[in-house]
Scaffold this motif. Sequence first.
Motif, short mmCIF file in Angstrom:
data_model
loop_
_atom_site.label_atom_id
_atom_site.label_comp_id
_atom_site.label_asym_id
_atom_site.label_seq_id
_atom_site.Cartn_x
_atom_site.Cartn_y
_atom_site.Cartn_z
N GLY A 16 53.21 25.68 35.61
CA GLY A 16 52.31 24.76 36.27
C GLY A 16 50.88 25.21 36.22
N ALA A 17 50.68 26.52 36.41
CA ALA A 17 49.31 27.05 36.36
C ALA A 17 48.70 26.85 34.97
CB ALA A 17 49.33 28.54 36.72
N PHE A 18 49.50 27.11 33.94
CA PHE A 18 49.02 26.91 32.57
C PHE A 18 48.61 25.46 32.34
CE2 PHE A 18 50.18 25.14 28.45
CZ PHE A 18 49.33 25.83 27.61
N ASN A 19 49.47 24.54 32.70
CA ASN A 19 49.21 23.13 32.38
C ASN A 19 48.00 22.60 33.13
OD1 ASN A 19 50.17 20.76 30.89
ND2 ASN A 19 50.46 19.88 32.94
N ALA A 20 47.86 23.00 34.40
CA ALA A 20 46.73 22.51 35.18
C ALA A 20 45.42 23.15 34.72
CB ALA A 20 46.97 22.78 36.66
N MET A 21 45.44 24.43 34.46
CA MET A 21 44.19 25.12 34.13
C MET A 21 43.71 24.80 32.72
SD MET A 21 44.87 28.78 36.07
CE MET A 21 43.30 29.49 35.60
N ARG A 22 44.62 24.44 31.84
CA ARG A 22 44.17 24.08 30.48
C ARG A 22 43.43 22.75 30.49
NH1 ARG A 22 47.75 20.79 26.88
NH2 ARG A 22 49.25 19.71 28.21
N LYS A 23 43.61 21.96 31.57
CA LYS A 23 42.95 20.66 31.69
C LYS A 23 41.67 20.71 32.51
CE LYS A 23 47.25 18.00 31.35
NZ LYS A 23 48.05 16.90 31.96
N MET A 24 41.40 21.85 33.16
CA MET A 24 40.22 21.96 34.00
C MET A 24 38.95 22.07 33.17
SD MET A 24 41.41 24.39 37.18
CE MET A 24 42.52 23.74 38.45
N ALA A 25 37.86 21.59 33.75
CA ALA A 25 36.59 21.58 33.03
C ALA A 25 35.90 22.93 33.02
CB ALA A 25 35.66 20.53 33.66
N GLY A 26 36.37 23.85 33.84
CA GLY A 26 35.73 25.17 33.92
C GLY A 26 35.33 25.47 35.35
N GLY A 27 34.64 26.59 35.55
CA GLY A 27 34.23 26.99 36.89
C GLY A 27 35.31 27.79 37.59
N ARG A 28 35.01 28.23 38.80
CA ARG A 28 35.96 29.04 39.56
C ARG A 28 37.16 28.22 40.02
NH1 ARG A 28 32.90 32.33 44.17
NH2 ARG A 28 31.88 30.28 44.42
N VAL A 29 38.29 28.90 40.09
CA VAL A 29 39.51 28.26 40.57
C VAL A 29 40.03 29.09 41.73
CG1 VAL A 29 40.98 29.54 38.96
CG2 VAL A 29 41.79 27.40 39.92
N ALA A 30 40.67 28.43 42.69
CA ALA A 30 41.25 29.13 43.83
C ALA A 30 42.64 28.58 44.08
CB ALA A 30 40.38 28.96 45.08
N CYS A 31 43.50 29.42 44.67
CA CYS A 31 44.84 28.97 45.01
C CYS A 31 45.32 29.69 46.25
CB CYS A 31 45.81 29.20 43.85
SG CYS A 31 46.25 30.95 43.59
N ALA A 32 46.37 29.17 46.84
CA ALA A 32 47.07 29.82 47.95
C ALA A 32 48.51 29.99 47.54
CB ALA A 32 46.96 28.97 49.23
N SER A 33 49.05 31.18 47.74
CA SER A 33 50.40 31.43 47.25
C SER A 33 51.03 32.62 47.95
CB SER A 33 50.36 31.68 45.74
OG SER A 33 51.61 32.15 45.27
N ALA A 34 52.36 32.53 48.13
CA ALA A 34 53.12 33.67 48.64
C ALA A 34 53.35 34.72 47.55
CB ALA A 34 54.46 33.20 49.20
N GLY A 35 52.95 34.43 46.34
CA GLY A 35 53.07 35.44 45.30
C GLY A 35 53.23 34.92 43.88
N TRP B 287 37.82 27.21 52.09
CA TRP B 287 36.89 27.98 51.27
C TRP B 287 36.44 27.17 50.05
CZ3 TRP B 287 36.94 29.91 46.25
CH2 TRP B 287 35.91 30.81 45.95
N CYS B 288 37.35 26.44 49.44
CA CYS B 288 36.99 25.61 48.28
C CYS B 288 35.99 24.52 48.67
CB CYS B 288 38.24 24.99 47.67
SG CYS B 288 39.25 26.14 46.72
N ALA B 289 36.21 23.93 49.85
CA ALA B 289 35.29 22.88 50.30
C ALA B 289 33.88 23.43 50.48
CB ALA B 289 35.80 22.28 51.61
N ASP B 290 33.77 24.69 50.93
CA ASP B 290 32.46 25.30 51.15
C ASP B 290 31.83 25.81 49.86
OD1 ASP B 290 32.67 24.82 53.86
OD2 ASP B 290 33.48 26.82 54.32
N SER B 291 32.65 26.32 48.94
CA SER B 291 32.13 26.99 47.75
C SER B 291 32.04 26.09 46.52
CB SER B 291 33.01 28.20 47.41
OG SER B 291 34.30 27.76 47.00
N GLY B 292 32.78 24.99 46.54
CA GLY B 292 32.80 24.11 45.38
C GLY B 292 33.79 24.53 44.30
N ALA B 293 34.60 25.55 44.57
CA ALA B 293 35.62 25.96 43.62
C ALA B 293 36.72 24.92 43.53
CB ALA B 293 36.20 27.32 44.03
N GLN B 294 37.43 24.91 42.40
CA GLN B 294 38.54 23.98 42.20
C GLN B 294 39.82 24.56 42.80
OE1 GLN B 294 38.29 22.00 38.06
NE2 GLN B 294 37.25 23.95 37.77
N PHE B 295 40.45 23.79 43.68
CA PHE B 295 41.67 24.26 44.30
C PHE B 295 42.87 23.85 43.45
CE2 PHE B 295 45.38 23.55 47.04
CZ PHE B 295 45.52 24.83 47.55
#
Length: 410
Positions: free
Chosen positions: A55-74, A134-142
């Motif tokens: 899932g990370a591969f498929n979503a990130m290959r479609k992103m336009a760039g910039g910082r990315v953030a996520c929340a995860s148990a691991g 944090w994403c809402a404040d920083s503009g990073a892609q969640f």
Amino acid sequence: MTDIARAAEAATAAMRDVFPATPLQRNDYLSDRFGADIWLKREDLTPVRSYKLRGAFNAMRKMAGGRVACASAGNHAQGVAWMCRHLGVEGVIFMPVTTPGQKVAKTRLFGGDRVEIRLTGDFFDDTLAAAKAWCADSGAQFLSPFDDADVIEGQASVAVEIAEQMGGMPDLIVLPVGGGGLSAGMLGYLRARGTVPDMRFVEPLGGASLTAALAAGHPVTLETLDNFVDGAAVARIGAKPFEILRQVPPQHVLRVPENRICITIQELLNTEGVVLEPAGALSVDALRDLGPEIAGRRVVCITTGGNFDFERLPDVKERAMRYAGLKKYFVLRMPQRPGALRDFLSILGPNDDIARFEYLKKSARNFGTVLIGIETTTPEAIPALESRMDELGFAWRDLTDDPLLGELVI
């Protein structure tokens, strides 16, 4: 075949430039044990030892760039970290404070200098809220671990590979459910392809968010959550996955107890040398509940992750023994007289062992309260010991399955 199926197959093809398909292996031990043709789809053998990389591969290959953030148990964290390093993208990864150290260390290893890890919140949902804020404040892609269309599409690649490797579909697929990304992706693809086999969806008993959503007709937040199965313990199933899963028959959703999963983890480790985390063992553990239903059928179990912290092994062993009835904890009212302890020791069976003995307090002038842990080799030994304690007049209470007293005393 619909556009959904074609998109999932295109995502799968793109993955082959980055990492290979995971093995689909017949397991002779499980096949013989359950009288079925059992296959394991080894998602624990991806480069990050879980399916979350898809899932990370498929979503990130479609992103336009910039910082990315996520929340995860691991596991999602490791997938995002691996992709950050592979794509040269900066990432900020929020993880619960309770995340096993092995997963935190692996996330740092996979991400290298491309990722920053922030430990916050005791439960995943607290961590998720912090990451979104944090994403809402920083503009990073969640990047959601499951509530994202591109992530769901990426997880569908598990089903694409099964179809390719097996040359069709098995009679039954057993897969775990946490936030719903994997189950929704696989079911959505199979529906679009027009080849949906029999399916069973497995949740941890203390985190049955799909069961609750199906009963309510919409996602609901569980009031309590047992986070032992940290890779699948989610208090609220994702909204996007539930839109795909809402027609799943409730009787096709299995809830398995956390302590029983520990027995399965130990069995696969000791007999097959397969290392699975609790969430990764969910589908295999559920075979115990399917029983005659799977006899003679070809069954594929999705083993979703192998990021097991071996520091947890003593806890896994403890839970497994308690579930199997091989270990009990008692509070015993012991007379304060010479020979009282000897009288108790005399009633122990030949295979009973004292694993813990601790005086808690004197409850009266002539009596004391003792915490005692007993380990044995057969479940029948414990009831026999209890009967002998009654016969000798010992007052006792079983604390083994008392959640409050167990946490305070054991």
